[in-house]
Enzyme design. Structure first.
Site, PDB file in Angstrom:
ATOM      1  N   ASP A  68       0.831  -1.207   0.000  1.00  0.00           N
ATOM      2  CA  ASP A  68       0.000   0.000   0.000  1.00  0.00           C
ATOM      3  C   ASP A  68       0.862   1.251   0.000  1.00  0.00           C
ATOM      4  O   ASP A  68       2.004   1.246   0.468  1.00  0.00           O
ATOM      5  CB  ASP A  68      -0.966   0.014   1.189  1.00  0.00           C
ATOM      6  CG  ASP A  68      -0.264  -0.070   2.539  1.00  0.00           C
ATOM      7  OD1 ASP A  68       0.687  -0.867   2.674  1.00  0.00           O
ATOM      8  OD2 ASP A  68      -0.662   0.665   3.470  1.00  0.00           O
ATOM      9  N   GLU A 133       0.103  -0.986   5.955  1.00  0.00           N
ATOM     10  CA  GLU A 133       1.156  -0.354   6.752  1.00  0.00           C
ATOM     11  C   GLU A 133       0.982   1.152   6.824  1.00  0.00           C
ATOM     12  O   GLU A 133       1.237   1.769   7.859  1.00  0.00           O
ATOM     13  CB  GLU A 133       2.530  -0.689   6.158  1.00  0.00           C
ATOM     14  CG  GLU A 133       3.702  -0.439   7.106  1.00  0.00           C
ATOM     15  CD  GLU A 133       4.213   0.992   7.072  1.00  0.00           C
ATOM     16  OE1 GLU A 133       4.961   1.386   7.981  1.00  0.00           O
ATOM     17  OE2 GLU A 133       3.886   1.733   6.119  1.00  0.00           O
TER      18      GLU A 133
END
Length: 376
Positions: A68, A133
């Protein structure tokens, strides 16, 4: 185009805004499966994760990271489209180039090259990849670590691909991180008209001496691995938006980045003492998002340091500075954790970029680390 540059470009094309993955992990799993990794998708909530493993016994080195990325807004601020990888001069531009799709690509290609040279290598290689994250980090690495505990999986070393370098690739590695303790503080007063302050109690006025004391407090002196603990107010709000009303309450957010010289409990107690010293009517809501962790020495630090020296000709500085990382979830498994990745100067910025030469160089360093830990 090198294998690492090609794979990194393919991952950048996927607009994997946290917590979305947009197929990045499927690409990685296909590449890893083709060289003998057993890969398992581990979705939790809206988050995609996967665990990959090659080998059946012996010590394990795990590559950890996230697919991400943060928002690319405003798009008008980019010189090129953030999700269309563009090579300009010595750099590859695109959201995630440095944080951390370059590292992910280097990890995969390093393993491909290592397995080609050492098809029957001793020990095990693992991959722990999440798409959570950059977001809340609730259903990502933390949940996979819980799953690993239930499965009885043992890890010896973990290499996180966070962009740790400052000026040159490999000049700094993170061998730990500070803890992060946040809080929302509400200070209650009595609302009233600004012309009649004797009928009100201004929480801003009451709070200022206490906030100054918190800002001036010396929480610890740090140690050889950690800088001193810091306290920062990050947000503050009071009032109704008009000039003639004394607010009835003040709310602010603050954060500690703390060393191993103190604990979260100590910081909470000392904060409460200061607030009570000034007689404030208050409420505190705490959020401990990460404990400090440290890999002071050992086989992993030695292997990473030696690999950087051999491949790049420089000696890295060990550092615990910077924000939190998913290493905070992995370290409690009694794992040696080190972070090594590209230069971090452009991460989370417009026109994020990575040196093209560093992608190949990082691949070589990762491969050399594998050889030092699993092929000797």
């Amino acid at each position: 185009m090198s294998n690492t540059l090609e794979l990194c470009s393919e991952l950048i094309r996927r607009p994997s805004l946290t917590p979305r993955d947009e197929g990045c992990q499927q690409i990685m799993m296909q590449r890893l499966s083709s060289i003998g990794f057993a890969c398992q998708a581990l979705p939790f909530g809206e988050v995609n994760n996967f665990w990959g493993e090659r080998g059946s016994d012996g010590p394990m080195l795990v590559f950890a990271g996230h697919t991400d990325v943060v928002s690319a807004e405003p798009l008008s601020g980019w010189d090129t489209h953030p999700f269309e990888p563009v090579q300009r001069g010595e750099y590859l531009y695109g959201r995630g180039a440095a944080d951390m799709k370059g590292s992910l690509a280097a990890m995969v290609v390093a393993c491909e090259r290592f397995v080609a040279k050492h098809p029957r290598h001793p020990g095990r290689i693992g991959f722990l990849i999440t798409s959570d994250e950059e977001g809340e980090a609730l259903d990502g690495t933390a949940k996979v670590v819980e799953w690993l505990r239930r499965q009885g999986k043992s890890i010896d070393w973990c290499l996180v691909g966070e962009p740790s370098s400052t000026e040159q690739l490999g000049d700094c590695i993170k061998n730990g991180r500070r803890g992060s303790l946040g809080a929302v503080l509400t200070i209650r007063g009595v609302q009233g008209h600004v012309a009649y302050p004797h009928r009100a109690e201004n929480p801003i006025h009451r709070a200022l001496p206490a906030l100054a004391a918190l800002c001036d407090e010396k929480w610890d002196n740090g140690n050889e691995f950690y800088p001193p603990t810091t306290f920062q107010i990050s947000n503050i709000h009071a009032g109704t938006g008009v000039v003639n009303v004394i607010p009835g309450s003040l709310q602010l957010q603050f954060n500690f980045r703390f060393s191993t010289e103190v604990t979260a409990e100590i910081l909470q107690a000392r904060t409460l003492q200061i607030l009570e010293r000034f007689g404030l009517d208050h409420e505190l809501q705490w959020n401990l998002s990460g404990q400090p962790f440290l890999t002071g020495s050992g086989a992993l630090v030695n292997a990473v340091t030696a690999a950087i020296g051999e491949c790049l000709g420089r000696k890295p500085v060990l550092s615990t500075a910077g924000g939190t990382s998913d290493g905070r979830f992995i370290a409690p498994l009694d794992v040696q954790v080190v972070e090594l990745g590209p230069v971090n100067a452009s991460i989370h910025q417009l026109n994020e970029r990575v040196l093209i030469a560093d992608l190949e160089a990082l691949t070589g360093v990762y491969q050399r680390i594998l050889e030092k830990l699993l092929a000797n």
